[in-house]
Design a protein around this motif. Structure first.
Motif, PDB file in Angstrom:
ATOM      1  N   GLU A  91      -3.264   0.801   1.618  1.00 51.04           N
ATOM      2  CA  GLU A  91      -3.428   1.671   0.451  1.00 51.04           C
ATOM      3  C   GLU A  91      -2.720   1.072  -0.762  1.00 51.04           C
ATOM      4  OE1 GLU A  91      -3.326   6.203   0.970  1.00 51.04           O
ATOM      5  OE2 GLU A  91      -1.442   5.755  -0.042  1.00 51.04           O
ATOM      6  N   SER A  94      -4.529  -1.761  -2.343  1.00 43.67           N
ATOM      7  CA  SER A  94      -5.795  -1.396  -2.974  1.00 43.67           C
ATOM      8  C   SER A  94      -5.624  -0.903  -4.404  1.00 43.67           C
ATOM      9  CB  SER A  94      -6.485  -0.304  -2.143  1.00 43.67           C
ATOM     10  OG  SER A  94      -6.707  -0.771  -0.830  1.00 43.67           O
ATOM     11  N   SER A  95      -4.401  -0.584  -4.752  1.00 44.54           N
ATOM     12  CA  SER A  95      -4.151  -0.099  -6.114  1.00 44.54           C
ATOM     13  C   SER A  95      -4.388  -1.207  -7.132  1.00 44.54           C
ATOM     14  CB  SER A  95      -2.711   0.402  -6.231  1.00 44.54           C
ATOM     15  OG  SER A  95      -2.333   0.458  -7.586  1.00 44.54           O
ATOM     16  N   GLU A  97      -2.863  -1.629  -9.736  1.00 47.27           N
ATOM     17  CA  GLU A  97      -1.563  -2.065 -10.286  1.00 47.27           C
ATOM     18  C   GLU A  97      -0.822  -3.012  -9.340  1.00 47.27           C
ATOM     19  OE1 GLU A  97      -2.243   1.270 -10.180  1.00 47.27           O
ATOM     20  OE2 GLU A  97      -2.867   1.467 -12.287  1.00 47.27           O
TER      21      GLU A  97
END
Lengths: 192, 192
Positions: A91, A94-95, A97
């Motif tokens: 997770e 996957s950002s 940023e």
DNA sequence: AATAATACATACCGGTCTGTATAGTTGCAA
DNA sequence: TTGCAACTATACAGACCGGTATGTATTATT
């Protein structure tokens, strides 16, 4: 806004340090982004070095909290918790940023072995590995120390891999390897 | 001495970039260490950025040569060659001059995704993984792409692990995991 | 209203960075 | 011996760095 200027400056600096690099982020840029002045910054942080260390400390807490909370949320049994760690990192990667691991990057930016930044990075690395070792032990792994080291390597390896090629699904590939290593360790630990 | 000033400057700069970090190494320091002058340096390298890219190119060639030669020296069968890669890196990590991977470190120092340094690092990463994929394919691995990615992650993970805690034997721990993953991939590929 | 704390505005310091300009020196070759 | 190219020596430009000095505006407390 900032009810607390200290925290607001730290938050702003932390974001810049992570996204642009520490050495690439000047004090003036932090001050400008935070909408404050150098005098205020230096009131709360005696030097840029102190601000950097505060950033790492904050990043460490945030990261550990996120890992522990994410694992607790996703799994209840130790073995599943080990795999859940990979889901949490997937997770994270996957950002948009995502810019790699703050500690790996900081370690690369400050080369000297005795630098406090290096120590902070090494400390986080140890803490993280201990979390994995605990889970491995609870899961009944044969050699929880080795297994935790191997899983930690897969994760940091996936992080740098994803850093160089975005959207490569590196953490899921790492998770597949982790699954094999975990199964192997558990099957050897629990003879029929 | 230097029969070739261009190469001598590059060699000197390369050593400093690697041991101290790129941004931490000023042009003056390179010039002083090489026993030459800025004018000569800028004659051969139009800018520091060019020198940095030359350093990465040189490091890439040296690294790939070392890996390929080391593997050829240690093993003749594809499966053994895969394991030999870990032995080569274990030797690398044992050197007192070891300071992590030049490309991982450079990638951390230059955060912007469009930076040429990032591209050079990503390119090396791809090339290295393709070498592993070739060996995995030759060894008859079931999914040589996945396996090569996993092995590459173990290696880069071991590198950053060793960078933070020296003398931790990280590469040998990674090799043990690699052994399991390789066996698994080969056994599935060759059904009885 | 007086005081104190907090934050802002601005100018500045010494040092270091990359990169350049100018002049002097060496060595080699025609 | 002359000429030329490579290299050295040194000084400097201009930008940016972390950090400081001086003074002012705002707000809260008493």
């Amino acid at each position: 806004m900032a009810r607390n200027l200290h925290d607001h400056i730290l938050q702003t600096a932390s974001a810049l340090f992570y996204s642009q690099g520490i050495k690439a982020t000047g004090v003036d840029a932090i001050v400008k982004a935070a909408g404050t002045t150098k005098m205020s910054l230096y009131k709360y942080f005696p030097s840029k070095d102190d601000l950097v260390l505060a950033h790492l400390s904050k990043s460490r807490d945030a990261m550990l909290n996120r890992i522990l909370a994410g694992v607790e949320l996703r799994a209840s049994e130790p073995k599943q918790k080990l795999l859940a760690v990979f889901a949490v990192f997937d997770e994270l990667l996957s950002s948009p940023e995502f810019r790699g691991c703050p500690f790996i990057n900081a370690s690369a930016e400050f080369a000297e072995a005795s630098n406090p930044v290096q120590l902070a990075a090494a400390e986080f690395s140890d803490t993280f590995r201990e979390i994995l070792a605990d889970l491995a032990r609870q899961a009944g792994a044969q050699d929880s120390e080795s297994l935790s080291r191997q899983l930690a390597m897969l994760i940091s390896g996936a992080i740098v891999s994803e850093q160089m090629r975005r959207q490569s699904g590196a953490m899921r590939t790492a998770a597949a390897a982790a699954n094999i290593l975990i199964e192997q360790s558990l099957s050897r630990a629990e003879p029929a």
